[in-house]
Design an enzyme around this catalytic site. Structure first.
Site, mmCIF file in Angstrom:
data_model
loop_
_atom_site.group_PDB
_atom_site.id
_atom_site.type_symbol
_atom_site.label_atom_id
_atom_site.label_comp_id
_atom_site.label_asym_id
_atom_site.label_seq_id
_atom_site.Cartn_x
_atom_site.Cartn_y
_atom_site.Cartn_z
ATOM 1 N N LYS A 1 -56.522 98.443 16.570
ATOM 2 C CA LYS A 1 -56.149 98.735 15.181
ATOM 3 C C LYS A 1 -57.276 98.312 14.231
ATOM 4 O O LYS A 1 -58.186 97.569 14.626
ATOM 5 C CB LYS A 1 -54.844 98.004 14.842
ATOM 6 C CG LYS A 1 -54.938 96.482 14.910
ATOM 7 C CD LYS A 1 -53.540 95.856 14.914
ATOM 8 C CE LYS A 1 -53.617 94.344 14.951
ATOM 9 N NZ LYS A 1 -52.290 93.743 15.181
ATOM 10 N N ARG B 1 -51.284 92.632 25.233
ATOM 11 C CA ARG B 1 -51.886 93.271 24.053
ATOM 12 C C ARG B 1 -53.025 92.392 23.543
ATOM 13 O O ARG B 1 -52.850 91.546 22.683
ATOM 14 C CB ARG B 1 -50.813 93.466 22.973
ATOM 15 C CG ARG B 1 -49.556 94.206 23.469
ATOM 16 C CD ARG B 1 -48.552 94.460 22.336
ATOM 17 N NE ARG B 1 -48.204 93.269 21.588
ATOM 18 C CZ ARG B 1 -47.142 92.498 21.830
ATOM 19 N NH1 ARG B 1 -46.304 92.780 22.793
ATOM 20 N NH2 ARG B 1 -46.923 91.435 21.071
ATOM 21 N N CYS C 1 -73.539 88.352 -5.198
ATOM 22 C CA CYS C 1 -73.310 89.525 -6.053
ATOM 23 C C CYS C 1 -72.685 90.642 -5.217
ATOM 24 O O CYS C 1 -72.434 90.478 -4.031
ATOM 25 C CB CYS C 1 -74.625 90.000 -6.655
ATOM 26 S SG CYS C 1 -75.611 88.692 -7.418
ATOM 27 N N MET C 2 -72.466 91.789 -5.857
ATOM 28 C CA MET C 2 -71.818 92.891 -5.155
ATOM 29 C C MET C 2 -72.671 93.387 -3.983
ATOM 30 O O MET C 2 -72.144 93.663 -2.901
ATOM 31 C CB MET C 2 -71.544 94.045 -6.129
ATOM 32 C CG MET C 2 -70.668 95.127 -5.547
ATOM 33 S SD MET C 2 -70.393 96.497 -6.685
ATOM 34 C CE MET C 2 -69.318 95.758 -7.891
HETATM 35 C C1 LIG Z 1 -52.379 92.722 16.120
HETATM 36 C C2 LIG Z 1 -51.338 92.585 17.154
HETATM 37 C C3 LIG Z 1 -51.680 92.133 18.441
HETATM 38 C C4 LIG Z 1 -53.043 91.571 18.778
HETATM 39 O O1 LIG Z 1 -53.157 90.259 18.295
HETATM 40 P P1 LIG Z 1 -54.388 89.330 18.731
HETATM 41 O O2 LIG Z 1 -54.042 87.992 18.234
HETATM 42 O O3 LIG Z 1 -55.604 89.909 18.053
HETATM 43 O O4 LIG Z 1 -54.503 89.442 20.213
HETATM 44 C C5 LIG Z 1 -50.696 92.150 19.419
HETATM 45 N N1 LIG Z 1 -49.441 92.580 19.131
HETATM 46 C C6 LIG Z 1 -49.075 92.978 17.903
HETATM 47 C C7 LIG Z 1 -47.677 93.405 17.667
HETATM 48 C C8 LIG Z 1 -50.001 92.982 16.871
HETATM 49 O O5 LIG Z 1 -49.634 93.368 15.646
#
Ligand SMILES: *Cc1c(COP(=O)(O)O)cnc(C)c1O
Length: 388
Positions: free
Chosen positions: A38, A225, A316-317
């Site tokens: 993501k 994940r 700065c920017m």
């Molecule tokens: C972003 C997210 C992850 C990953 O989290 P990390 O700490 O980067 O491993 C896993 N599950 C869900 C639901 C998330 O939103």
């Protein structure tokens, strides 16, 4: 080309490949690696990150939104893509067209999604169980939990392929928070058992995020994940990651101007820096619009010729100034390392995060679109983002 880059990020795809292998070694046989890509792969550039993962044979990907899911589909034509966040029921057609797997955030969400599924089609879903994060999902400790899961499982147009939960404090090693994570884990697996008793079965049951993989391994989780550890950063800057992972991203800029200033001379907006003595100042072609936070003004350090230099005055920017008094050979065009290694010195995203009170996640996600990502594999540039 690099000569004309005012600032850029290098993405080390070999480090990414190495990290995947290190993480996979930690997972049980039952657990498949799910790459969390993501937010433009945590700022690393989703296309080349996903193409690399796809070549490694990674099957599962997780994103936050339908837009991300549709884009990722182009880079992982065979991938299983799970959308972790809410999608409006009006988007069901796009979800089905993209063969995307939608997270169900509530029983109402499930019903509306189901109503929008065209005839003879099915929407693939995972149910989110809220075991203590308090963000989205069926509340696991509510009396209605079993009834709601049953209602969802009966919806004709949804194929429920999984159920999962997300940890709130899996990156914390205090006894209370370790117990809290354990409680979240137990709630998930107990709920799944109760469902099984009523004939509701899930192909996937998962709870592991990066910190879960590191500090709360659970062999029953069918997916892991992995987000932040995939990119070689730490879920918690104060806790070691029990794997040999390496940062994937480095961030660089250049020097555009060098001058001597004298006692009493000021630097930048707001005059927050005044020289106490003769000082050599360099201007660097990066600023807060590039995602280098203004909160690092007068605090941050960068590396030039392998040496640490302090930021002087407000960022700065598009530019900032640094004290290069300790570098006699400094000159215009020299590379400035904002995140990464130079000689024996190193600055990590976590170091910057600590300086201004945030987390490494925000530092890398915050590197803006104006910074071209340059992808490196086996010592060669395989792709450079063009900004015009
Ligand atoms: C972003 C997210 C992850 C990953 O989290 P990390 O700490 O980067 O491993 C896993 N599950 C869900 C639901 C998330 O939103």
């Amino acid at each position: 080309m690099q000569y004309r880059r005012r600032a850029w990020a290098e993405i080390d795809l070999d480090a990414l490949t190495h990290n995947v292998k290190m993480i996979q070694e930690k997972l049980s046989e039952n657990t498949k690696f799910c790459a969390v890509v993501k937010a433009n792969a945590y700022g690393h550039g989703e296309e080349y990150i996903c193409r690399t993962l796809s070549e490694l044979g990674i099957e599962f990907y997780a994103v936050s939104s339908i837009e991300e899911g549709i884009r990722i589909r182009n880079y992982c034509p065979e991938g299983e893509i799970l959308l972790l966040g809410y999608t409006p029921p009006e988007c069901v057609n796009l979800l089905i067209q993209g063969n995307l797997i939608q997270t169900i955030v509530s029983v109402e969400h499930a019903k509306k999604l189901s109503e929008n599924v065209p005839e003879n089609k099915q929407l693939r879903c995972h149910v989110k169980l809220d075991t203590g994060m308090g963000r989205i999902g069926i509340r696991a400790n509510s009396e209605r939990c079993q009834q709601e899961l049953e209602e969802i499982s009966k919806l004709k147009n949804l194929t429920i392929e999984g159920i999962f939960t997300h940890y709130a404090v899996s990156d914390d090693d205090s006894p209370e928070n370790i117990a809290y994570t354990k409680k979240q884990e137990d709630l998930l697996f107990r709920t799944v058992e109760q469902c099984a008793e009523r004939g509701i079965l899930f192909k996937h049951v998962h709870c592991l995020n990066s910190a879960g993989i590191c500090y709360h391994p659970q062999p029953k989780s069918t997916l892991a994940r992995a987000g932040i550890i995939l990119y070689g950063l730490k879920p918690n800057a104060n806790l070691a990651v029990p794997m040999d992972t390496r940062p994937v991203l480095s961030f660089y800029s250049r020097i555009s101007h060098v001058k001597m200033i004298h006692s009493g001379d000021c630097i930048s907006y707001g005059r927050t820096y005044t020289a106490k003595t003769s000082t050599k100042i360099a201007t660097v072609t990066v600023g807060y619009a590039d995602g280098y936070s203004r909160l690092l003004s007068n605090r941050g350090e960068v590396l030039v010729h392998g040496q640490r230099c302090r930021i002087t005055g407000n960022i700065c920017m598009d530019q900032m100034m640094i004290d290069v008094s300790n570098i006699p050979e400094v000159s215009v065009g020299d590379v400035v390392t904002l995140i990464g290694k130079d000689g024996n010195s190193c600055i990590t995203a976590d170091n910057l995060a600590e300086l201004y009170g945030t987390i490494g996640y925000e530092v890398v996600c915050g590197i803006s679109k104006r910074i071209p990502r340059i992808f490196i594999q086996q010592g060669k540039i395989i792709h450079e983002e063009e900004l015009f």
